[in-house]
Structures are given as C-alpha cells and as structure tokens.
Scaffold this motif. Structure first.
Motif, mmCIF file in Angstrom:
data_model
loop_
_atom_site.group_PDB
_atom_site.id
_atom_site.type_symbol
_atom_site.label_atom_id
_atom_site.label_comp_id
_atom_site.label_asym_id
_atom_site.label_seq_id
_atom_site.Cartn_x
_atom_site.Cartn_y
_atom_site.Cartn_z
ATOM 1 N N LYS A 112 1.723 -2.480 -0.791
ATOM 2 C CA LYS A 112 1.233 -1.858 0.440
ATOM 3 C C LYS A 112 2.472 -1.582 1.277
ATOM 4 C CE LYS A 112 -0.903 -4.328 3.581
ATOM 5 N NZ LYS A 112 -1.740 -5.387 4.164
ATOM 6 N N TYR A 113 2.578 -0.389 1.851
ATOM 7 C CA TYR A 113 3.739 -0.101 2.689
ATOM 8 C C TYR A 113 3.369 0.959 3.716
ATOM 9 C CZ TYR A 113 4.363 4.063 -0.331
ATOM 10 O OH TYR A 113 4.194 5.245 -1.026
ATOM 11 N N GLN A 114 4.319 1.304 4.565
ATOM 12 C CA GLN A 114 4.120 2.409 5.499
ATOM 13 C C GLN A 114 5.074 3.534 5.123
ATOM 14 O OE1 GLN A 114 4.445 -0.597 8.614
ATOM 15 N NE2 GLN A 114 3.003 0.646 9.777
ATOM 16 N N ASP A 120 -0.292 3.789 6.622
ATOM 17 C CA ASP A 120 -0.416 2.801 5.538
ATOM 18 C C ASP A 120 -0.669 3.485 4.202
ATOM 19 O OD1 ASP A 120 -0.105 0.508 7.114
ATOM 20 O OD2 ASP A 120 -2.190 0.643 7.781
ATOM 21 N N LYS A 122 -1.023 2.626 -0.190
ATOM 22 C CA LYS A 122 -1.079 1.643 -1.280
ATOM 23 C C LYS A 122 -0.653 2.324 -2.562
ATOM 24 C CE LYS A 122 -4.450 -1.784 0.105
ATOM 25 N NZ LYS A 122 -5.836 -2.242 -0.010
#
Ligand code: NI
Length: 171
Positions: A112-114, A120, A122
């Motif tokens: 999961k990151y930005q 956001d 995935k």
C-alpha cells in the motif's frame, strides 16, 4: 531534472529510519524525478531517497526491460500489508557497487502506498523482480540494507571483506 549524488555504505543516512512524507508538493515531485534520472543513469531498477541523502519515505522502481519503454513507479510512504512464501534471488544495490548477494524475500506481497498526488494505491507483486525490488527499497526506508538480510556467517564474511577492500565509492 538533475542527477543526484549517491550515498554509499556505510554512510549514516543509509542506516536511519526515514521520515513519513506528509505534504505532496512540487519539491516531492522534483525529488522523485531526480531520483529516477539518477537510477536510470546508474542502470539500477530501484532507488530509495536515503540513497541520495534524503531521509524521507520515497522510493522509485522501474523493472521494464532495456528495450521496452520506461515504466517508472514512485512509491511514497509504502507499507507491505500482506506477504507470503519465500524465494531466494540475486540482488545488487547502488549503494554497494560491485557487490551481489543471494537474498531470501517473500514470494508474494501486497503493498500500500501513496502516489505523487497523495492518492492511496495498492499493488500486488509476485515472484518477479518487482516483488523483490519493492522489498529491497522499503528496507532502505527503514535503514535496513541487503547485507542485513544475509545469514550471520555471510554477513561476517562481507564485513571482513569490506574492512580489507573498503571504499565502495570507487567500485
Ligand atoms: Ni539498495
């Protein structure tokens, strides 16, 4: 864009836990672009901000083949939320020129990151170079290096070799 100066083991910034990014502004975009330029110039597939002396949770990866169009991914504040299995594979690191080790990593991950817009995202990766690169780069954000993932014996051998040959900067 500008090429950035790489940090080499055992510089202190590589051993620290990097700080979370909270503002998504042009300085973050510029850093990500400069990191990509630096990574491409060095023929790397991944680069984390501490490797250019910036202790922030930003990393870039591009595992596209040499003859394929670039497919850069910028990960901000990445976190592995699921992982399964394990797989051994050969790794290098731009902070350790000329050094390669077999490292055991998870075989499947959900990360999961930005993105650069702060949205956001995935991403699932399995078995391939991308899966390995994500784990390697997230380790950098935690101050963990691929030599820390070796068995105690191999790590000791590396440290002994490093003491003798030192100065990785000159490859
Ligand atoms: Ni690395």
């Amino acid at each position: 864009m500008a090429k950035l100066r790489l940090k080499y083991y055992p510089e202190q910034v590589l051993l620290q836990k990097a700080k979370k990014v909270t503002t998504f502004d042009s300085s973050v975009r510029k850093l990500a672009n400069d990191m990509l330029e630096t990574m491409y110039d060095e023929n790397g597939v991944g680069l984390a901000a501490p490797q250019v002396g910036v202790s922030k949770r930003i990393m870039v990866i591009d595992v596209s083949g040499e003859d394929d169009p670039n497919e850069p991914i910028v990960f901000i504040n990445p976190q592995i939320v699921e992982k399964d299995g394990s797989l051994v594979g050969l790794e290098g690191c731009l902070s350790f020129p000329g050094v390669f080790f077999e490292v055991r990593r998870a075989n499947r991950i959900l990360v999961k990151y930005q993105n650069l817009a702060g949205k956001d995202v995935k991403l699932q990766a399995e078995g391939d170079l991308l899966c390995r690169a994500i784990q390697h780069e997230i380790d950098h954000l935690d101050g963990v290096l691929f030599v820390d993932r070796l068995s105690r014996l191999k790590r000791e051998l590396f440290k002994r070799w490093f003491k003798k040959h030192g100065n990785l900067e000159h490859g």
